[in-house]
Design a protein around this motif. Structure first.
Motif, PDB file in Angstrom:
ATOM      1  N   LYS A 210      -3.657  -2.484   7.458  1.00  0.00           N
ATOM      2  CA  LYS A 210      -2.790  -3.463   8.120  1.00  0.00           C
ATOM      3  C   LYS A 210      -3.000  -3.502   9.630  1.00  0.00           C
ATOM      4  CE  LYS A 210       0.742  -2.854   4.547  1.00  0.00           C
ATOM      5  NZ  LYS A 210       2.123  -2.414   4.237  1.00  0.00           N
ATOM      6  N   ASP A 211      -3.728  -2.515  10.158  1.00  0.00           N
ATOM      7  CA  ASP A 211      -3.982  -2.435  11.601  1.00  0.00           C
ATOM      8  C   ASP A 211      -5.422  -2.875  11.868  1.00  0.00           C
ATOM      9  OD1 ASP A 211      -4.356  -1.771  14.259  1.00  0.00           O
ATOM     10  OD2 ASP A 211      -3.291   0.148  14.117  1.00  0.00           O
TER      11      ASP A 211
ATOM     12  N   GLU B 112      -6.315   6.756   4.229  1.00  0.00           N
ATOM     13  CA  GLU B 112      -5.367   6.250   5.226  1.00  0.00           C
ATOM     14  C   GLU B 112      -4.794   4.936   4.712  1.00  0.00           C
ATOM     15  OE1 GLU B 112      -6.318   6.516   9.361  1.00  0.00           O
ATOM     16  OE2 GLU B 112      -8.079   7.772   8.978  1.00  0.00           O
TER      17      GLU B 112
ATOM     18  N   SER C 246      -2.310   3.075   5.174  1.00  0.00           N
ATOM     19  CA  SER C 246      -1.676   2.072   6.045  1.00  0.00           C
ATOM     20  C   SER C 246      -2.642   1.486   7.063  1.00  0.00           C
ATOM     21  CB  SER C 246      -0.482   2.693   6.780  1.00  0.00           C
ATOM     22  OG  SER C 246      -0.904   3.767   7.602  1.00  0.00           O
TER      23      SER C 246
ATOM     24  N   SER D  28      -8.418   2.360   2.770  1.00  0.00           N
ATOM     25  CA  SER D  28      -7.493   1.817   3.773  1.00  0.00           C
ATOM     26  C   SER D  28      -6.269   1.151   3.162  1.00  0.00           C
ATOM     27  CB  SER D  28      -8.225   0.810   4.668  1.00  0.00           C
ATOM     28  OG  SER D  28      -8.714  -0.271   3.899  1.00  0.00           O
ATOM     29  N   ASP D  29      -6.151   1.188   1.835  1.00  0.00           N
ATOM     30  CA  ASP D  29      -4.985   0.647   1.142  1.00  0.00           C
ATOM     31  C   ASP D  29      -4.430   1.703   0.193  1.00  0.00           C
ATOM     32  OD1 ASP D  29      -4.907  -1.784   2.363  1.00  0.00           O
ATOM     33  OD2 ASP D  29      -5.929  -2.873   0.778  1.00  0.00           O
ATOM     34  N   LYS D  30      -3.350   1.348  -0.482  1.00  0.00           N
ATOM     35  CA  LYS D  30      -2.680   2.310  -1.356  1.00  0.00           C
ATOM     36  C   LYS D  30      -3.402   2.441  -2.692  1.00  0.00           C
ATOM     37  CE  LYS D  30       1.903   1.564   0.672  1.00  0.00           C
ATOM     38  NZ  LYS D  30       3.287   1.091   0.430  1.00  0.00           N
TER      39      LYS D  30
END
Length: 531
Positions: free
Chosen positions: A34-35, A29, A31, A8-10
């Motif tokens: 952050k959601d 994913e 980005s 879920s992070d880079k």
């Protein structure tokens, strides 16, 4: 079915590919972290979650993470993960404490040099078209005394680099042995001596109750006049307001901070002071470090999901892949022994002692202990595991201890669990034979030799004729098939036990018939996870 991981992070594509190459189903994913709402919606699908710092693994996320087994943080800091709640939920939390060690150490040295020579402010002045040579008078680091607070992994690298700069190095670290200090080439000192003698001080410790505000207002008052302070470790180690005052009145000559008490730091007492260098938590911000920790966390998570190997976990003992393979039967035995105690004990447990005899005493006892406590606690909460069970046991005030000893009997090795409650003391022991199958070898001090099956029946009685017949007839008349039958007794006419392996669960009405026969002091159906 292949384990499923969410990134879920880079993380780098190379790291994501590691999951795929290991046969793990991965969704990348970068980005999504952050959601929070969207992450909470989908997290229930995944066995693993790979993150950096953007994803916040909060109670809201963990409550929805019904299948989650492991969280992997690419980096050192896990402030963005609710570790206590993750532990209660049985989720392993891993980090990569060594992947960015060199990068962080180099940043600390760079910050020290920048502070010593006022490089940032001199650069800004020159960019503005000024030529203020006389304004920026620096100091050499050669022959100066560097005080290192925390001589662990990163601190030891800083020490090595500082000695290369011909600095004198002293270190404060309660866990630093004299032999290790000699090996590093530093003199071990108490904190007060370091504060009084260091020309530069750099910190490399985690933020704990003991290290919080280690440079408090009181300790800042003890500093050698003209000292320079470097913090690339954790915010909260220094009283920033007290340090700002010391910088303004000249008691402290300079400071270089990469971390702050509150981050992102949009304001700080240290900001806009002419003798302070600040950076936005860049300690691990190099291409090499970011790649290293990403690759490392992918390998660690894959190892755990595929082989059970645990590396760099913050809430679970580490277990190598080799240990996992060798210890597998012993881990299962420890869990079975704990499960036996848990299922035959109705009262509150005060203490548990685990004895490791023979070659098993040389294995990873932390992991074996977690397995035993997991088996014990599952009788009251089947959702507990090796991560969460020790947390719950501690919350209930159960005292856990262990004993190790050389081979003391006929078996090459065995594990024995002794439970203490207000009413009684109860014990069960087991071993693993050459076929790799765990077996019970002693219950209540009575020697037996019993295979462990999914469905079992345990009974106690006074030794007398007819017990076998009562058990066999009652079960047979009610359609319960016996797969294995083991008996044991202390002495003739005294306490006796029976342990039966059944093909299915014992029906409640059949248990009542056995209890109503008047021949047993206890009849207890048991269940073990043997798969």
């Amino acid at each position: 079915m292949a384990p499923k991981v969410l990134v879920s992070d880079k993380l780098s594509e190379t790291a994501v590919q590691i999951f795929r190459d290991r046969g793990i189903d991965v969704d990348f994913e970068p980005s999504l972290g952050k959601d929070k709402d969207r992450l909470a919606e989908v997290i229930g699908q995944y066995d693993g979650l790979a993150i950096r710092s953007a994803t916040k693994v909060t109670e809201k996320i963990l409550e929805q993470a019904t299948n989650l087994k492991v969280i992997g943080r690419a980096g050192i800091g896990v402030d963005n993960v609710d570790i206590p709640l993750a532990s209660k939920k049985g989720v392993i939390v891993m980090n990569t404490p060594f992947g960015n060690s060199i990068t962080t150490a180099e940043h600390a040295i760079s910050m020290m040099m920048a502070c010593a020579r006022q490089i940032p402010e001199a650069s800004a002045s020159t960019h503005a078209g000024k030529w203020e040579k006389s304004r920026f008078m620096g100091v050499e680091v050669t022959s100066k005394t560097l005080g290192v607070i925390g001589a662990g992994n990163i601190g030891s690298i800083v020490i090595d680099r500082a000695r290369g700069l011909r600095m004198k190095v002293i270190a404060y670290d309660p866990f630093l042995s004299e032999d290790r200090a000699t090996e590093l080439g530093v003199r071990k000192v108490e904190l007060d001596e370091l504060l009084a003698k260091a020309d530069f001080i750099t910190m490399h410790v985690p933020l704990t109750e003991k290290t919080k505000n280690i440079l408090s207002r009181e300790n800042i008052a003890k500093l050698k006049k003209g000292v320079r302070i470097i913090n690339c470790a954790r915010g909260g180690l220094v009283d920033e307001e007290a340090l700002a005052e010391a910088l303004k009145d000249g008691r402290v000559a300079g400071a270089a901070f990469d971390v702050f008490a509150e981050e992102p730091a949009t304001a700080s007492p240290l900001f806009n002071l002419p003798n302070v260098v600040v950076t936005p938590h860049l300690g691990a911000a190099t291409t090499e470090a970011q790649e290293n920790v990403a690759l490392q966390v992918a390998e660690q998570m894959s190892d755990y999901l595929l082989t059970g190997a645990v590396t760099n976990a913050l809430n679970m003992p580490s277990v190598t892949a080799e240990e996992a393979a060798i210890m597998g039967p012993w881990v299962k035995l420890a869990e079975h022994l704990g499960a036996f105690i848990g299922q035959v004990t109705d009262e509150a447990i005060k203490a548990v002692n685990i004895t490791y005899d023979g070659i098993v005493a040389e294995m990873n006892l932390d992991a074996l202990g977690c397995a035993a406590i997991a088996g014990l606690m599952k009788s009251s909460n089947p959702d507990l595991n090796m991560v969460s069970a020790p947390v719950v046991a501690k919350e209930r005030g159960i005292q856990i201890s262990r004993t190790t000893q050389g081979q003391s009997g006929a078996f090459e090795a065995y594990i024995k669990i002794t439970m203490v409650s207000e009413e009684r003391e109860r014990s069960v022991a087991g071993t693993v034979f050459s076929d790799g199958k765990p077996r019970f070898i002693q219950i209540k001090g009575i020697n037996i030799d019993a295979e462990i099956g999914e469905h079992m029946l345990y009974s106690t009685n006074q030794d007398m004729p007819g017990i076998i017949g009562t058990l066999g007839n009652t079960l047979g008349e009610n359609g319960v098939n016996i797969a294995n039958f083991t008996l044991g007794r202390a002495e003739r006419g005294q306490d006796a036990i029976a342990l039966l392996q059944l093909d299915a669960d014992l029906p409640e009405d059949v248990q009542e018939k056995l209890e109503g026969s008047g021949r047993f002091t206890r009849v207890r159906p048991l269940h073990f996870e043997v798969a």
